[in-house]
Enzyme design. Structure first.
Site, PDB file in Angstrom:
ATOM      1  N   ALA A   1       3.834  -5.199   4.367  1.00 12.36           N
ATOM      2  CA  ALA A   1       3.806  -6.622   4.697  1.00 12.36           C
ATOM      3  C   ALA A   1       5.141  -7.088   5.253  1.00 12.36           C
ATOM      4  O   ALA A   1       6.203  -6.614   4.860  1.00 12.36           O
ATOM      5  CB  ALA A   1       3.448  -7.425   3.451  1.00 12.36           C
TER       6      ALA A   1
ATOM      7  N   ARG B   1       6.394  -8.001  -2.587  1.00 11.76           N
ATOM      8  CA  ARG B   1       5.720  -7.777  -1.309  1.00 11.76           C
ATOM      9  C   ARG B   1       5.506  -6.288  -1.094  1.00 11.76           C
ATOM     10  O   ARG B   1       6.357  -5.470  -1.406  1.00 11.76           O
ATOM     11  CB  ARG B   1       6.552  -8.308  -0.130  1.00 11.76           C
ATOM     12  CG  ARG B   1       6.958  -9.760  -0.195  1.00 11.76           C
ATOM     13  CD  ARG B   1       5.800 -10.729  -0.208  1.00 11.76           C
ATOM     14  NE  ARG B   1       4.677 -10.344   0.634  1.00 11.76           N
ATOM     15  CZ  ARG B   1       4.623 -10.508   1.961  1.00 11.76           C
ATOM     16  NH1 ARG B   1       5.638 -11.042   2.592  1.00 11.76           N
ATOM     17  NH2 ARG B   1       3.555 -10.146   2.646  1.00 11.76           N
ATOM     18  N   ASP B   2       4.341  -5.942  -0.517  1.00 12.35           N
ATOM     19  CA  ASP B   2       4.097  -4.559  -0.141  1.00 12.35           C
ATOM     20  C   ASP B   2       5.031  -4.157   0.991  1.00 12.35           C
ATOM     21  O   ASP B   2       5.366  -4.988   1.846  1.00 12.35           O
ATOM     22  CB  ASP B   2       2.651  -4.380   0.323  1.00 12.35           C
ATOM     23  CG  ASP B   2       1.650  -4.652  -0.790  1.00 12.35           C
ATOM     24  OD1 ASP B   2       2.011  -4.429  -1.965  1.00 12.35           O
ATOM     25  OD2 ASP B   2       0.525  -5.078  -0.487  1.00 12.35           O
ATOM     26  N   PRO B   3       5.448  -2.870   1.056  1.00  9.84           N
ATOM     27  CA  PRO B   3       6.270  -2.429   2.186  1.00  9.84           C
ATOM     28  C   PRO B   3       5.595  -2.687   3.537  1.00  9.84           C
ATOM     29  O   PRO B   3       6.268  -2.988   4.521  1.00  9.84           O
ATOM     30  CB  PRO B   3       6.437  -0.925   1.924  1.00  9.84           C
ATOM     31  CG  PRO B   3       6.319  -0.791   0.441  1.00  9.84           C
ATOM     32  CD  PRO B   3       5.294  -1.818   0.033  1.00  9.84           C
TER      33      PRO B   3
END
Length: 369
Positions: free
Chosen positions: A97, A93-95
């Site tokens: 998100a 996961r992107d930071p």
């Protein structure tokens, strides 16, 4: 299994499990901690220091990941809270998100591919008028436009992004290019031509037009889809450019928002376990939760013994299954193995050893030795 993150600072609070009761006057006794399955109960070191022995913990935690935390950091926090020997996550996961990040502990790591191959659902906000090199708010502005799309124009375009489509991943992505991560190359200033990849988008809807500068969408898609790239491509076709300004995952494989647990709640559960008011097993989902889409097959104890040794089992008789493919095998209601079924033969592929801490009663049996 866990993708290495470029960020190495843990941004979320972590409960310090290293302090023993001898240097925390209002803490629980070591005996009490052991009696309540608290992971902080270890064996004392020489000189009175407590040793935190890693323990066998098996199951899933679906963390409601906060914004600003990387997937690698989240795994480290959960692994420390449970004092678990093994942990991994089902998809980076992107930071930026938030939302569902399934974290596999112990033998659940053997089922990670089944979660990663499942559908994902996202709710995301696109801000119009700017395209950025990361395709989200963290990046540098590369294109601007004074044009703003109407809801009707957006609705008319969405069918082009539903079904099997070709998508170019973002420059800042975990895609490997000649052995290097694309985001590492992008940070070094290299412009890499990433090839389009087929992805499947099952649903894409406009759920809210907040104003002429922001639109909220929901998407359900398959493995490998980049929502950031989706926002980028929609903005380009609308002629106004766009980037993701908010992103939340609400579904991944068999796990939805009802399965998610915020980090603060997980930490509070750890504290309650330490005081004898509960167990961390209450937060675990069973290993087999990840196998909801796979048929289950019950076997006898004699057949289970053969499978446990890695030996194939012949299935004969009136009750023998006629299907083929991957099944998960149980004995006396307990997960035993993943196996391939075909031509009346059951061949074990992965055998599970669930001794240790598992999901609590009602989800699974609690502590097994």
């Amino acid at each position: 299994m866990t993708v290495t993150s470029p960020t190495d600072a843990v941004t979320a609070p972590i409960i310090d499990l290293s302090a023993g009761p001898e240097n925390k006057s209002d803490g629980p006794s070591l005996e009490r901690m052991r009696a309540t399955n608290d992971p902080r109960a270890g064996k004392p070191r020489h000189g009175g220091q407590q040793k935190r022995d890693r323990r066998d913990v098996h199951g899933w935690i679906v963390l409601d990941k906060p914004i600003g935390m990387t997937s690698t950091q989240a795994v480290a926090v959960v692994k420390r809270l449970f004092n678990a020997k093994r942990a991994g996550h089902a998809g980076t996961r992107d930071p930026l998100a938030s939302g569902g990040l399934p974290i596999a502990l112990g033998e659940a790591t053997k089922t990670v591919p089944f979660v990663m191959d499942g559908r994902k659902r996202y709710r995301f906000t696109v801000t119009w008028g700017e395209e950025r090199d990361t395709d989200d708010t963290e990046g540098r502005v590369t294109q601007t436009s004074e044009t703003r799309p109407t809801a009707d124009a957006i609705q008319a375009l969405l069918p082009r992004f539903i079904g099997l489509i070709e998508q170019i991943p973002p420059q800042y992505s975990a895609i490997k290019v000649q052995g290097e991560r694309a985001y590492d190359l992008a940070r070094d200033g290299e412009v890499v031509e990433l090839k389009p990849r087929p992805v499947e988008i099952h649903e894409l809807t406009l759920v809210e037009q907040q104003d002429n500068a922001r639109s909220v969408f929901e998407a359900e898609c398959g493995k490998g889809t980049y929502v950031r790239a989706l926002a980028r491509d929609i903005g380009r076709l609308l002629g106004c450019y766009g980037h993701i300004s908010a992103l939340r995952r609400t579904l991944v494989g068999p796990f939805d928002e009802q399965d998610m647990i915020p980090l603060a709640e997980l930490e509070a559960l750890c504290d309650r376990a330490a005081s004898g008011e509960g167990s961390l097993a209450d937060a675990l989902l069973p290993v087999e939760t990840a196998l909801d889409d796979i048929p289950a097959l019950a076997v006898t104890r004699a057949d289970a013994a053969r499978l446990h040794r890695g030996q194939a089992v012949l299935l004969r008789g009136r009750d023998a299954p006629h299907s083929s493919g991957t099944v998960y095998v149980t004995v006396a209601g307990r997960l035993l193995a993943l196996a391939e079924l075909g031509n009346g033969e059951l061949i074990p592929k992965r055998v599970f050893n669930l001794s240790g801490l598992t999901a609590s009663t009602g989800r699974n049996d609690n502590e097994r030795v």
